[in-house]
Design an enzyme around this catalytic site. Structure first.
Site, mmCIF file in Angstrom:
data_model
loop_
_atom_site.group_PDB
_atom_site.id
_atom_site.type_symbol
_atom_site.label_atom_id
_atom_site.label_comp_id
_atom_site.label_asym_id
_atom_site.label_seq_id
_atom_site.Cartn_x
_atom_site.Cartn_y
_atom_site.Cartn_z
ATOM 1 N N HIS A 290 0.910 -1.399 -0.073
ATOM 2 C CA HIS A 290 -0.097 0.123 0.057
ATOM 3 C C HIS A 290 0.885 1.205 -0.071
ATOM 4 C CE1 HIS A 290 -0.323 0.889 4.624
ATOM 5 N NE2 HIS A 290 1.045 0.898 4.226
ATOM 6 N N CYS B 126 4.754 5.219 5.480
ATOM 7 C CA CYS B 126 3.710 4.686 4.590
ATOM 8 C C CYS B 126 3.255 5.635 3.260
ATOM 9 C CB CYS B 126 2.514 4.359 5.522
ATOM 10 S SG CYS B 126 2.852 2.966 6.300
ATOM 11 N N HIS C 22 5.034 -0.296 -0.716
ATOM 12 C CA HIS C 22 5.789 -0.703 0.071
ATOM 13 C C HIS C 22 4.764 -1.937 0.776
ATOM 14 C CE1 HIS C 22 4.118 2.225 2.708
ATOM 15 N NE2 HIS C 22 4.074 1.200 3.592
ATOM 16 N N HIS D 239 3.248 -4.918 3.799
ATOM 17 C CA HIS D 239 3.228 -5.283 5.206
ATOM 18 C C HIS D 239 2.796 -6.780 5.413
ATOM 19 C CE1 HIS D 239 3.634 -1.228 7.048
ATOM 20 N NE2 HIS D 239 2.900 -0.659 5.992
ATOM 21 N N ASP E 144 -4.632 -10.700 -0.081
ATOM 22 C CA ASP E 144 -3.328 -11.288 -0.201
ATOM 23 C C ASP E 144 -2.456 -11.123 -1.234
ATOM 24 O OD1 ASP E 144 -1.505 -12.727 1.257
ATOM 25 O OD2 ASP E 144 -1.961 -14.665 0.437
ATOM 26 N N HIS E 145 -1.292 -10.728 -0.975
ATOM 27 C CA HIS E 145 -0.233 -10.310 -2.093
ATOM 28 C C HIS E 145 -0.821 -9.225 -3.332
ATOM 29 C CE1 HIS E 145 1.832 -13.702 -0.350
ATOM 30 N NE2 HIS E 145 2.958 -13.248 -0.806
ATOM 31 N N GLU F 122 -0.415 -4.480 11.665
ATOM 32 C CA GLU F 122 0.143 -4.199 10.514
ATOM 33 C C GLU F 122 1.610 -4.311 11.128
ATOM 34 O OE1 GLU F 122 -0.324 -0.193 7.795
ATOM 35 O OE2 GLU F 122 0.974 0.177 9.367
#
Ligand code: NI
Length: 136
Positions: free
Chosen positions: A15, A34, A40, A42, A80-81, A125
């Site tokens: 994100h 962020c 990047h 998490h 996810d991913h 996170e």
């Protein structure tokens, strides 16, 4: 006797936090690391807790493998991913802070669990930061 039952799942997602109405400088000031426009990721930890009376015949409040399937089907398969800023239809226009993600996850899960059963959605996170949405 109500009992709380929790399923823990993990996922990874990318994100960037920014508000398009803010200048680049203000975004950096507010969202810190962020806000990096290169993005990047998490490694998130999601804990979903349901509350209820154990069933007399099974002793379960809710079957945890069924809860896991629901969490994957309704939420994690979509995130996810993925890049949370662009890849997820139901997160369009949402700044993907941990708060907003926990809220969005809550709405999807609450709408698909028996009435009033969802107790909390806790999203971690980082090792240091987590957010929890609870039934009011
Ligand atoms: Ni971040």
């Amino acid at each position: 006797m109500a009992v709380l039952v929790t399923r823990r799942e993990t996922f990874s997602a990318g994100h960037t936090l920014f508000n398009p109405r803010f200048s680049e400088e203000r975004n950096r000031e507010i969202f810190g690391k962020c806000s990096n426009p290169s993005g990047h990721g998490h490694n998130y930890v999601l804990e979903v807790t349901v509350r209820g009376e154990p069933d007399e015949e099974t002793g379960f409040v809710f079957d945890l493998s069924e809860l896991s399937s629901l969490v994957w089907k309704l939420v994690l398969n979509d995130v996810d991913h993925r890049n949370l800023n662009v890849d997820v239809d139901w997160l369009r226009g949402v700044i993907p802070t941990t708060e907003n993600l926990a809220n969005a996850f809550w709405m999807r899960l609450d709408a698909n669990l028996p009435d009033g059963m969802l107790f909390s959605v806790r999203l971690q996170e980082t090792e240091k930061n987590s957010v929890e949405r609870r039934r009011d």
